[in-house]
Design a protein around this motif. Structure first.
Motif, short mmCIF file in Angstrom:
data_model
loop_
_atom_site.label_atom_id
_atom_site.label_comp_id
_atom_site.label_asym_id
_atom_site.label_seq_id
_atom_site.Cartn_x
_atom_site.Cartn_y
_atom_site.Cartn_z
N LEU A 166 1.02 -1.15 0.28
CA LEU A 166 0.00 -0.45 0.59
C LEU A 166 0.54 1.15 -0.27
O LEU A 166 1.78 1.01 0.46
CB LEU A 166 -0.85 -0.64 0.96
CG LEU A 166 -1.70 -1.27 1.41
CD1 LEU A 166 -2.45 -0.69 2.70
CD2 LEU A 166 -2.82 -0.97 -0.12
N PRO A 167 0.63 1.94 -0.35
CA PRO A 167 1.04 3.69 -0.56
C PRO A 167 1.96 3.97 0.89
O PRO A 167 1.30 3.58 1.88
CB PRO A 167 0.38 5.09 -0.99
CG PRO A 167 -1.10 4.01 -1.62
CD PRO A 167 -1.10 2.34 -1.03
N GLY A 168 2.73 4.89 0.61
CA GLY A 168 3.36 5.00 2.12
C GLY A 168 2.70 6.53 2.43
O GLY A 168 1.98 6.77 2.14
N ALA A 169 3.83 6.84 3.13
CA ALA A 169 3.36 8.52 3.77
C ALA A 169 2.13 8.49 4.50
O ALA A 169 1.65 9.60 4.44
CB ALA A 169 2.98 9.53 2.72
N VAL A 170 1.79 7.60 5.12
CA VAL A 170 -0.06 7.11 5.81
C VAL A 170 0.49 6.94 6.97
O VAL A 170 1.30 5.39 7.08
CB VAL A 170 -0.72 6.59 4.90
CG1 VAL A 170 -1.90 6.63 6.41
CG2 VAL A 170 -1.34 6.36 3.97
#
Length: 470
Positions: A188-192
């Motif tokens: 899944l995308p990071g920065a979360v």
């Protein structure tokens, strides 16, 4: 002699709409259609009750076998004005007769602008606003992040325990519940980043004050609740500090967390987030996708806490069943995106916009908001006495967004929630479960549900809960 038509009494109307089981659920025709569904539809779609609906009347769903089912789900808070509201149908049909679509990015139409105007005027926040329309709730969330990143030039996003924000790649990363929403779909995308919350049902209770133990006891409970909230906010600050608060574009939170278990935040928590966001220049995004449009007895659930997001998200009930979502926020944020940076082929479809304008009309006189508050009163009166029984640990929510949580000394009891919900469904009262542990029954009836029908549905559900606990 001239015949005079006599209008049916309200009791007669309710009797015509009463729950009725012509067959078992699902009935034979629904079973035939379910077999056909399995031949043609991916198994990736789950279903709560495998009945096929033919039509709706008031707060009843009528299936292809003639069964009349009390709707305590409203399409997961979508059909808040009813699944067959005449005014919605009228406005949508009139638009269909004119044109179905043009794409607002190609040629414009006034209903898009009218929906934006209403949201700018009614969404919380005493500041100039702009609105963008899309099709789904997940689209609204993703576009809010795009806007926040564009305005701040920062990458990171803060979300919270028990959050649900959608099923796209980014919104899955923002969602807390692993199964079924995230499992097998990574990376899944990071920065979360994820922070803690302060659930009101886990805060020190005011039982001493309520029982007349005196002002000192009540003040002590309030102090402990304040400390509980302060601890959670300190945890949020720790998460911000871990990457640097100056790297966060947005913090995104539901004013009542839906899929996470209808979690109401303790008093002061959302206000504390508002202060943190302001102090660090972070865009506060309030996800009202499930809780908004009158569901909690106010137009927006954040009104209960007296706070306003820099950006507020609407969807679900906004279009009364037609796909429509909105991002409404401070003008300077919304206008920070370059021309062409926002949009979508179906964004703000004109038929869906007309449905939303009908919803706004229906909310004008306050009757549906009063109806939502009446649902809360009825649910609490019926189910709070069950807190004395082993297995029921919480009755919570606001307005027509209510929950019953099951558990015991061993922990959450998803089996009890599943058994009670299944029994109610089989008896013709459609209910849903939710919660990180699947141990919560959530009630989402139409805001205008008839009192007699609501009472009948709650009677059936209460019996199902008692049976599951026995």
């Amino acid at each position: 002699m001239t015949d005079t038509a006599v209008a049916p009494s309200s009791a007669a109307v309710v009797a015509q709409r009463a729950r009725h089981l012509a067959t078992e659920l699902p009935g034979p025709r629904s079973r035939e259609l379910e077999a056909e569904r399995r031949r043609h539809v991916t198994d990736g779609f789950g279903v709560t009750l495998p009945v096929f609906i033919d039509r709706a009347e008031g707060s009843l769903l009528i299936d292809v076998d003639g069964n009349r089912i009390i709707d305590f789900a409203a399409g997961i808070a979508v059909t808040s004005v009813g699944a067959a509201n005449p005014r919605v149908a009228e406005r949508a049909a009139a638009q269909l007769s004119r044109f179905t679509h043009t794409c607002f990015m190609v040629t414009e139409y006034s209903s898009f602008v009218e929906v934006c105007r209403w949201l700018n005027e009614h969404t919380p926040g005493d500041f100039e606003k702009r609105t963008a329309l899309f099709s789904t709730g997940a689209e609204a969330v993703e576009n809010a992040i795009k806007i926040a990143r564009s305005a701040t030039r920062r990458p990171n996003v803060l979300v919270f325990d028990e959050a649900y924000h959608g099923r796209t790649q980014l919104t899955m990363a923002m969602t807390a519940k692993e199964n079924p929403y995230r499992i097998t779909f990574g990376p899944l995308p990071g920065a979360v980043f994820r922070g803690p919350t302060a659930p009101a049902h886990l805060a020190p209770s005011a039982a001493g004050e309520a029982s007349g133990a005196g002002e000192a006891s009540g003040a002590g409970e309030a102090d402990r609740t304040a400390a509980f909230v302060a601890q959670a906010l300190a945890g949020v600050e720790e998460v911000l500090a871990s990457a640097g608060p100056e790297t966060f574009a947005a913090m995104v939170i539901e004013p009542i967390q839906g899929e996470g278990g209808f979690v109401v935040h303790a008093p002061g928590f959302l206000a504390g987030l508002r202060e943190l966001a302001t102090r660090h220049g972070i865009v506060l995004v309030i996800d009202e996708i499930q809780a908004g449009m009158g569901r909690t007895g106010t137009l927006f659930a954040s009104e209960h806490d007296g706070i306003a997001g820099d950006i507020t998200l609407s969807a679900k009930a906004l279009g009364a069943g037609l796909p429509l979502s909105a991002v409404t926020g401070r003008a300077e944020l919304m206008n920070a995106v370059h021309a062409g940076g926002l949009g979508g082929t179906y964004a703000g479809n004109p038929v869906a916009c007309e449905a939303a304008l009908a919803v706004f009309e229906l909310l004008e006189d306050g009757a549906l908001l009063a109806g939502a508050r009446a649902v809360e009163k009825a649910v609490r009166a019926r189910f709070e006495p069950l807190l004395a029984l082993d297995g029921v640990v919480s009755v919570r929510g606001r307005g027509a967004m209510m929950a019953i949580e099951f558990g015991d000394d061993s922990g959450p009891r998803a089996d009890l929630a599943k058994a009670a919900s299944a029994a109610a469904n089989a008896a013709g009262v459609l209910t849903l479960t939710c919660g990180t542990h699947g141990n919560v029954i959530r009630l989402l009836p139409p805001l205008g549900i008839e009192p007699e029908v609501l009472d009948e549905g709650l009677t059936v559900l209460e019996a199902a809960v008692r049976e599951a606990l026995s």
